[in-house]
Motif scaffolding. Structure first.
Motif, mmCIF file in Angstrom:
data_model
loop_
_atom_site.group_PDB
_atom_site.id
_atom_site.type_symbol
_atom_site.label_atom_id
_atom_site.label_comp_id
_atom_site.label_asym_id
_atom_site.label_seq_id
_atom_site.Cartn_x
_atom_site.Cartn_y
_atom_site.Cartn_z
ATOM 1 N N ALA A 122 0.833 -1.199 0.000
ATOM 2 C CA ALA A 122 0.000 0.000 0.000
ATOM 3 C C ALA A 122 0.874 1.257 0.000
ATOM 4 O O ALA A 122 1.928 1.282 0.636
ATOM 5 N N LYS A 149 -0.006 3.209 11.577
ATOM 6 C CA LYS A 149 0.769 2.084 12.117
ATOM 7 C C LYS A 149 1.958 2.578 12.927
ATOM 8 O O LYS A 149 2.825 3.285 12.391
ATOM 9 N N VAL A 159 -1.699 -0.972 15.194
ATOM 10 C CA VAL A 159 -2.347 -0.526 13.960
ATOM 11 C C VAL A 159 -3.742 -0.003 14.269
ATOM 12 O O VAL A 159 -4.542 -0.688 14.889
ATOM 13 N N GLU A 191 -0.846 4.751 5.915
ATOM 14 C CA GLU A 191 -0.890 3.889 4.747
ATOM 15 C C GLU A 191 -2.264 3.920 4.093
ATOM 16 O O GLU A 191 -3.282 4.073 4.762
ATOM 17 N N GLU A 192 -2.266 3.749 2.795
ATOM 18 C CA GLU A 192 -3.506 3.624 2.027
ATOM 19 C C GLU A 192 -4.298 2.412 2.532
ATOM 20 O O GLU A 192 -3.714 1.357 2.792
ATOM 21 N N GLU A 289 2.177 -6.522 5.747
ATOM 22 C CA GLU A 289 3.236 -6.597 6.763
ATOM 23 C C GLU A 289 4.089 -7.836 6.582
ATOM 24 O O GLU A 289 3.662 -8.823 5.983
HETATM 25 P P1 AMP Z 1 -0.675 -5.507 10.922
HETATM 26 O O1 AMP Z 1 -0.207 -5.377 12.344
HETATM 27 O O2 AMP Z 1 0.119 -4.773 9.909
HETATM 28 O O3 AMP Z 1 -1.002 -6.935 10.572
HETATM 29 O O4 AMP Z 1 -2.124 -4.837 10.895
HETATM 30 C C1 AMP Z 1 -3.150 -5.282 11.729
HETATM 31 C C2 AMP Z 1 -4.419 -5.400 10.925
HETATM 32 O O5 AMP Z 1 -4.773 -4.158 10.372
HETATM 33 C C3 AMP Z 1 -4.294 -6.315 9.734
HETATM 34 O O6 AMP Z 1 -4.495 -7.649 10.089
HETATM 35 C C4 AMP Z 1 -5.352 -5.788 8.809
HETATM 36 O O7 AMP Z 1 -6.610 -6.292 9.193
HETATM 37 C C5 AMP Z 1 -5.344 -4.333 9.081
HETATM 38 N N1 AMP Z 1 -4.541 -3.581 8.090
HETATM 39 C C6 AMP Z 1 -3.225 -3.332 8.143
HETATM 40 N N2 AMP Z 1 -2.843 -2.589 7.080
HETATM 41 C C7 AMP Z 1 -3.947 -2.383 6.350
HETATM 42 C C8 AMP Z 1 -4.216 -1.675 5.136
HETATM 43 N N3 AMP Z 1 -3.278 -1.015 4.483
HETATM 44 N N4 AMP Z 1 -5.482 -1.679 4.662
HETATM 45 C C9 AMP Z 1 -6.460 -2.335 5.339
HETATM 46 N N5 AMP Z 1 -6.279 -2.989 6.480
HETATM 47 C C10 AMP Z 1 -5.037 -3.015 6.996
#
Ligand code: AMP
Ligand code: GLY
Length: 424
Positions: A122, A149, A159, A191-192, A289
């Motif tokens: 993204a 994030k 997040v 982030e987008e 991620e």
């Molecule tokens: P992460 O810790 O990066 O896994 O983020 C936690 C949760 O946030 C993820 O499991 C996704 O459900 C959501 N998420 C993270 N980044 C995005 C994104 N760019 N767009 C939509 N949902 C996101």
């Protein structure tokens, strides 16, 4: 050989369960482990981030391989600690170097790595307390929802996804200036938002060669229908039915290959698991991620489907001979349902007696937050145990998991009844 496994969750119980099945494994030590690992291996009460204590144990018990479960010791550099110690540098550590672990330790580092190696991710920008006003202006240029994030490790809570612009700007200030997540949010990646279905891809690499493990999907929210607060994961299913060969081919050529090649180009030593979190947007996989370890509870469905000897697989990783291995995968589905303490992921009580474990015949119980109080197994964490079952399809596996769930009791037991429903 004697092996040391670091960690104490369901992931580690699943690793331990698999490793002790290997003829190559003599004594398995787990530090610190849980009541489940205590029943099949030797628990040692030391912290995985106390490297001097780990060293003393390794030398005393003549340990010949160290397998690292969680990210913390990796981000703190346990791989490099072993490599730079003359008494330890012949002992393989399964896990990335400190630089490699930065892929999970810093969201900004991960984003820069992806952009540099043309890995789809993204669009983003990152901000600090000094640039918080620019961050607010940047937010105003985006369409909601807004994804904020924390750059560093925040125990899976860093997040935020916010629909309202003013609220998002407030939270950005809370994170950067108010230190909402402590030092972890001294930098924030904005982030987008990606609209699609999430999925996880697990890769084991020796730094040059790689093997893609079975796909799995976890269920992060505490509430049914994916509502409520985020947790470490409330259940998992493997394989993920909607991942077909075409999507897998895209994931491999656009994401997995350039990631491993990126390690080589950037001189990143990496002998361990890469957990790639993806969102599938109109059949285009996009990375959200990297984690530098296996997922939990995904491990509790991926490892049971692996027929290949896990210790020999780890030895091939250590010797950079992963290309000589052909993975054998169980064709059956595996599902797991996580039993959690009432109140989790917020406040919860511990030390509740767990009963009924002796009645489980159709499932494998992987302990997470448990410990022994004398001979009694008691709760010792938010996520208590993962109940894994096999089936010819995931519905059949889930039926077995839920039947077993009903046989296990502890005060304020909670779990989700809708694991896998979105795949029907
Ligand atoms: P992460 O810790 O990066 O896994 O983020 C936690 C949760 O946030 C993820 O499991 C996704 O459900 C959501 N998420 C993270 N980044 C995005 C994104 N760019 N767009 C939509 N949902 C996101
Ligand atoms: N289940 C998600 C994780 O391990 O991060």
């Amino acid at each position: 050989m004697n092996i040391l496994l670091l960690g104490s969750g369901g992931r580690e119980h699943a690793f331990a369960w698999k490793m002790i099945q290997s003829p190559l494994c003599d004594t398995l030590f787990v530090a610190p482990g849980n009541a489940g690992t205590a029943s099949i291996a030797t628990n040692v009460a030391i912290s995985p981030t106390d490297f001097e204590a780990v060293k003393a144990l390794v030398l005393e018990e003549k340990i010949e391989m160290v397998v690292v479960g969680p990210e913390d010791p990796l981000v703190k550099g346990i791989f490099d600690f072993f490599k730079n110690d003359k008494d330890l540098n012949t002992i393989p550590v399964i896990g990335p170097s400190k630089l490699g672990a930065t892929l999970e330790g810093s969201k900004e580092f991960a984003k820069e790595f992806m952009v540099k190696h043309n890995i789809p991710t993204a669009a983003y920008d990152s901000f600090t307390a000094e640039t918080v006003e620019q961050g607010c202006i940047f937010l105003a240029t985006l369409n909601p929802p807004f994804v904020l994030k924390a750059d560093g490790l925040a125990a899976g809570k860093g997040v935020l996804i916010i629909h309202d612009l003013v609220k998002a700007q407030e939270e950005l200030k809370n994170m950067l200036v108010g230190q909402k997540f402590g030092a972890a949010s001294s930098k924030v990646v904005i982030e987008e938002f990606l609209d699609g279905i999430e999925l996880s891809c697990f890769v084991l690499t020796d730094g040059k060669n790689y093997k893609i493990l079975p796909t799995a999907k976890d269920y992060k929210r505490i509430g049914e229908g994916d509502t409520g607060l985020n947790t470490g994961g409330m259940g998992a299913v493997s394989p993920v039915s909607y991942v077909d060969a075409v999507l897998m081919e895209k994931i491999e050529t656009r994401i997995v290959k350039p990631t491993i090649e990126g390690f080589q180009k950037d001189g990143i030593e990496y002998k361990g698991f890469v957990f790639i979190g993806l969102i599938n947007v109109n059949n285009e996989p996009i990375v959200i991620e990297y984690n530098v370890r296996m997922g939990d509870p995904e491990t509790e469905v991926v490892i049971p489907r692996l027929k290949t000897d896990l210790v020999s697989l780890f030895l091939s990783v250590a010797n950079e001979k992963l290309d000589e291995i052909t993975l054998e995968i169980d064709e059956r589905s595996a599902t797991t349902v996580m039993l959690v303490s009432g109140g989790y992921p917020e406040n919860f009580e511990k030390n509740k007696t767990i009963t009924g474990l002796e009645n489980i015949t159709d499932s494998i119980v992987f302990h997470a937050g448990t410990k022994l109080d004398g001979d009694t197994v008691v709760t010792n964490g938010g996520r208590v145990m993962a109940i894994t079952s096999y089936g010819d399809n995931f519905q059949e596996a889930l039926k077995k998991s839920y039947a077993s769930v009903d046989k296990i009791q502890f005060e304020k037991k909670n779990f989700r009844r809708d694991i896998g429903n979105d795949l029907l």
